[in-house]
Design a protein around this motif. Structure first.
Motif, mmCIF file in Angstrom:
data_model
loop_
_atom_site.group_PDB
_atom_site.id
_atom_site.type_symbol
_atom_site.label_atom_id
_atom_site.label_comp_id
_atom_site.label_asym_id
_atom_site.label_seq_id
_atom_site.Cartn_x
_atom_site.Cartn_y
_atom_site.Cartn_z
ATOM 1 N N ARG A 1 1.225 -1.280 -0.279
ATOM 2 C CA ARG A 1 -0.289 -0.274 -0.089
ATOM 3 C C ARG A 1 0.766 1.176 0.155
ATOM 4 O O ARG A 1 2.128 0.832 0.454
ATOM 5 C CB ARG A 1 -1.125 -0.260 1.551
ATOM 6 C CG ARG A 1 -1.789 -0.996 1.386
ATOM 7 C CD ARG A 1 -2.699 -1.137 0.468
ATOM 8 N NE ARG A 1 -3.690 -0.057 0.190
ATOM 9 C CZ ARG A 1 -4.915 0.184 1.353
ATOM 10 N NH1 ARG A 1 -4.867 -0.284 2.298
ATOM 11 N NH2 ARG A 1 -4.741 1.358 1.353
ATOM 12 N N SER A 2 0.301 2.326 0.078
ATOM 13 C CA SER A 2 0.810 3.837 -0.029
ATOM 14 C C SER A 2 1.277 3.721 1.400
ATOM 15 O O SER A 2 0.094 4.163 2.097
ATOM 16 C CB SER A 2 -0.119 4.477 -1.043
ATOM 17 O OG SER A 2 1.050 6.033 -0.955
ATOM 18 N N PHE A 3 2.586 4.081 1.659
ATOM 19 C CA PHE A 3 2.971 5.197 2.967
ATOM 20 C C PHE A 3 2.140 6.419 3.423
ATOM 21 O O PHE A 3 1.986 6.743 3.729
ATOM 22 C CB PHE A 3 4.450 4.710 2.407
ATOM 23 C CG PHE A 3 5.453 6.299 2.011
ATOM 24 C CD1 PHE A 3 5.410 7.297 2.302
ATOM 25 C CD2 PHE A 3 5.720 6.182 1.147
ATOM 26 C CE1 PHE A 3 5.933 7.950 2.356
ATOM 27 C CE2 PHE A 3 6.047 7.003 0.521
ATOM 28 C CZ PHE A 3 6.499 8.211 1.265
ATOM 29 N N ARG A 4 1.878 7.118 2.094
ATOM 30 C CA ARG A 4 0.984 7.983 2.075
ATOM 31 C C ARG A 4 -0.149 7.949 2.534
ATOM 32 O O ARG A 4 -0.842 9.022 3.189
ATOM 33 C CB ARG A 4 1.007 8.969 0.683
ATOM 34 C CG ARG A 4 2.251 9.530 0.750
ATOM 35 C CD ARG A 4 2.798 10.308 -0.520
ATOM 36 N NE ARG A 4 4.163 10.743 -0.502
ATOM 37 C CZ ARG A 4 4.902 9.923 -1.326
ATOM 38 N NH1 ARG A 4 4.250 9.065 -2.425
ATOM 39 N NH2 ARG A 4 5.961 10.451 -1.270
ATOM 40 N N GLY B 1 4.911 11.929 9.685
ATOM 41 C CA GLY B 1 5.084 10.670 9.536
ATOM 42 C C GLY B 1 5.317 10.531 7.672
ATOM 43 O O GLY B 1 4.114 9.517 6.727
ATOM 44 N N PHE B 2 4.812 12.120 7.329
ATOM 45 C CA PHE B 2 5.238 12.182 5.196
ATOM 46 C C PHE B 2 6.620 12.391 5.648
ATOM 47 O O PHE B 2 7.455 13.126 4.769
ATOM 48 C CB PHE B 2 4.129 13.091 5.487
ATOM 49 C CG PHE B 2 4.109 12.924 3.878
ATOM 50 C CD1 PHE B 2 2.896 12.528 3.758
ATOM 51 C CD2 PHE B 2 4.942 13.536 2.782
ATOM 52 C CE1 PHE B 2 2.988 12.462 1.927
ATOM 53 C CE2 PHE B 2 4.973 13.669 1.481
ATOM 54 C CZ PHE B 2 3.400 12.903 1.090
ATOM 55 N N PRO C 1 9.773 4.945 2.708
ATOM 56 C CA PRO C 1 10.370 3.329 3.622
ATOM 57 C C PRO C 1 9.046 2.600 3.519
ATOM 58 O O PRO C 1 8.930 1.566 3.031
ATOM 59 C CB PRO C 1 9.468 4.245 4.544
ATOM 60 C CG PRO C 1 8.408 4.541 4.260
ATOM 61 C CD PRO C 1 8.132 5.034 3.014
ATOM 62 N N SER C 2 10.344 1.540 3.856
ATOM 63 C CA SER C 2 10.561 -0.007 4.236
ATOM 64 C C SER C 2 8.653 -0.032 5.402
ATOM 65 O O SER C 2 9.184 0.106 6.229
ATOM 66 C CB SER C 2 11.405 -0.974 4.176
ATOM 67 O OG SER C 2 10.871 -2.224 4.867
ATOM 68 N N MET C 3 7.993 -0.707 4.443
ATOM 69 C CA MET C 3 7.133 -0.674 5.922
ATOM 70 C C MET C 3 7.435 -2.031 6.603
ATOM 71 O O MET C 3 6.526 -1.973 7.388
ATOM 72 C CB MET C 3 5.634 -0.777 4.708
ATOM 73 C CG MET C 3 4.859 0.739 4.603
ATOM 74 S SD MET C 3 5.848 2.260 5.033
ATOM 75 C CE MET C 3 4.242 2.279 6.863
ATOM 76 N N LEU C 4 8.016 -2.746 5.378
ATOM 77 C CA LEU C 4 8.334 -3.665 6.634
ATOM 78 C C LEU C 4 9.363 -3.608 8.349
ATOM 79 O O LEU C 4 9.333 -3.771 9.045
ATOM 80 C CB LEU C 4 9.299 -5.240 5.821
ATOM 81 C CG LEU C 4 8.160 -5.618 5.709
ATOM 82 C CD1 LEU C 4 9.141 -6.771 4.411
ATOM 83 C CD2 LEU C 4 7.660 -7.431 6.001
ATOM 84 N N ALA C 5 10.140 -2.630 7.726
ATOM 85 C CA ALA C 5 11.022 -2.011 8.322
ATOM 86 C C ALA C 5 10.804 -1.135 9.573
ATOM 87 O O ALA C 5 10.966 -1.057 10.722
ATOM 88 C CB ALA C 5 12.567 -1.376 7.602
ATOM 89 N N VAL C 6 9.020 -0.500 8.877
ATOM 90 C CA VAL C 6 8.935 0.175 9.985
ATOM 91 C C VAL C 6 7.569 -1.076 11.374
ATOM 92 O O VAL C 6 7.836 0.077 12.499
ATOM 93 C CB VAL C 6 7.707 1.490 9.035
ATOM 94 C CG1 VAL C 6 6.484 2.363 10.258
ATOM 95 C CG2 VAL C 6 8.564 2.458 8.747
ATOM 96 N N GLU C 7 7.607 -1.572 10.337
ATOM 97 C CA GLU C 7 6.676 -2.796 11.369
ATOM 98 C C GLU C 7 7.585 -3.482 12.600
ATOM 99 O O GLU C 7 7.855 -3.216 14.074
ATOM 100 C CB GLU C 7 5.855 -3.893 10.277
ATOM 101 C CG GLU C 7 4.828 -4.564 11.836
ATOM 102 C CD GLU C 7 3.758 -3.607 11.987
ATOM 103 O OE1 GLU C 7 3.235 -3.704 13.385
ATOM 104 O OE2 GLU C 7 3.357 -2.682 11.415
#
Length: 388
Positions: free
Chosen positions: A38-41, A243-244, A249-255
């Protein structure tokens, strides 16, 4: 005489100083809620990034009014963003006592070409420069903890509260692992891959009100890469601090970062993390005291790092070796430990004197360090017998 080979091995033999060990019990299944594909935005993705910012701010206890953002490029990207945006408005003082301090000095002089730079340089690895001579009418750039030397500043008392310049601090191997006086820092940078044991590629930056004001009044006379931009036309890019992110970003790394932050909160918060790291240092300190062949690289006990713990061999036979022979000796010691599955990535940084570097940050269990040290002893004495 070579001791017997130890029988027990660390349960988690990961002692690299970056990327560092994951939290105890980490498993990929914990990333099941990652906002991937999904879009991180999208509001859902942005909320994840906002949560990283808010949780980091809360756990670290950053002062009110500090603005925090996720930026690309790990801690390197964060500190470079600070340098490119802020440095040059007034004279600069750079404190250097290990590899990364010298890297930031090179970039300030050779890349940004700042003409008015004062350098406070340590005589050798293991020492700090004389911090009492630093002029805080200048902007001051330094590392809180020298990751490659195991030498940290002894607190923040040397930094005045009424300074005129900004303090720009690479704090990546200090935050979440040791006491840091954030009120003395105007720019704080770190990455998830150090004390949090997160994935690489993402950095974080925190700006004091004074640093935000500098962004409003100072327009650097140089091209500014897009991924470093924190302001536009004298105005802070507020969305970046909400948060923008500047790039995807890698959303896996964010999680993964969120998993680590929740673990911090559930295990005593910042005091709990600092206590875990101090226990790790205490174990190594006991080992150093009990042996005759190792010593801390840091020469002042007040400056010994509890995260990037660096020791050197000090046996007479080792001292007689040439520099290249010492490096080969240490490589053989580390290879023996690794081949036994007892400890990975424990060699000193390539620019540092040959020795051992053990990551002692909060994601490392003290019991594993206790089991690692006899393996280093065994590898040292067996290698010494071979070169004998």
């Amino acid at each position: 005489m070579t001791p017997d080979k130890p029988e027990r091995r660390p349960a988690r033999p990961w002692f690299s100083s970056g990327p560092c060990a994951k939290k105890p019990g980490w498993h990929p299944d914990e990333l099941g809620d990652a906002f991937v594909g999904r879009s991180f935005r999208h509001p859902g993705g942005r909320e994840k990034l906002r949560e990283v910012i808010e949780e980091s701010t809360r756990i670290l206890g950053l002062p009110a009014g500090y603005r925090v953002a996720v930026v690309p490029g790990s801690d390197t990207g964060a500190i470079e963003s600070a340098l490119w945006n802020l440095v040059g408005h007034r004279g600069v003082a750079v404190c250097c006592w290990e590899n990364f301090g010298f890297t930031w000095l090179h970039d300030i002089v050779a890349q940004l070409r700042i003409p008015d730079v004062t350098v406070h340089r340590a005589d050798r690895y293991g020492l700090l420069p004389d911090l009492s001579t630093v002029d805080f009418d200048r902007d001051v750039v330094f590392t809180w903890n020298g990751t490659t030397s195991g030498v940290c500043v002894p607190g923040g008392d040397w930094i005045p509260a009424d300074r005129r310049g900004l303090t720009i601090c690479d704090a990546t191997s200090a935050v979440f692992g040791m006491e840091v006086d954030y009120t003395k820092l105007d720019v704080i940078t770190w990455s998830w891959q150090k004390a949090l044991g997160g994935e690489g590629g993402h950095g974080m930056i925190a700006l004091s009100p004074a640093a935000v004001e500098r962004l409003a009044v100072y327009r650097p006379d140089r091209p500014l890469p897009k991924i470093f931009r924190l302001s536009r036309d004298g105005q802070l890019l507020d969305e970046v601090f909400d948060g923008f992110t500047i790039n995807s970003p890698s959303m896996l790394a964010v999680e993964d970062a969120l998993v680590a932050l929740r673990w911090c909160r559930q295990n005593g918060g910042l005091p709990g993390m600092i206590a875990r790291s101090r226990r790790n240092l205490d174990v190594v300190a006991g080992w150093v005291r009990s042996g005759s062949h190792v010593a801390f690289l840091a020469e002042d006990p007040e400056t010994i790092s509890s995260t990037s713990i660096c020791v050197k061999f000090c046996h007479p036979a080792f001292d007689e070796l040439t520099g290249a022979q010492r490096a080969d000796f240490v490589n053989r010691v580390c290879a023996k430990v690794e081949q036994e599955g007892a400890g990975y990535d424990i060699g000193s940084y390539r620019e540092a004197p040959p020795g051992i570097r053990i990551w002692g940050g909060p994601t490392v269990d003290t019991a594993d360090i206790e089991l690692l040290l006899p393996w280093i002893d065994w590898a040292f004495w067996s290698t010494l017998a071979e070169v004998g």
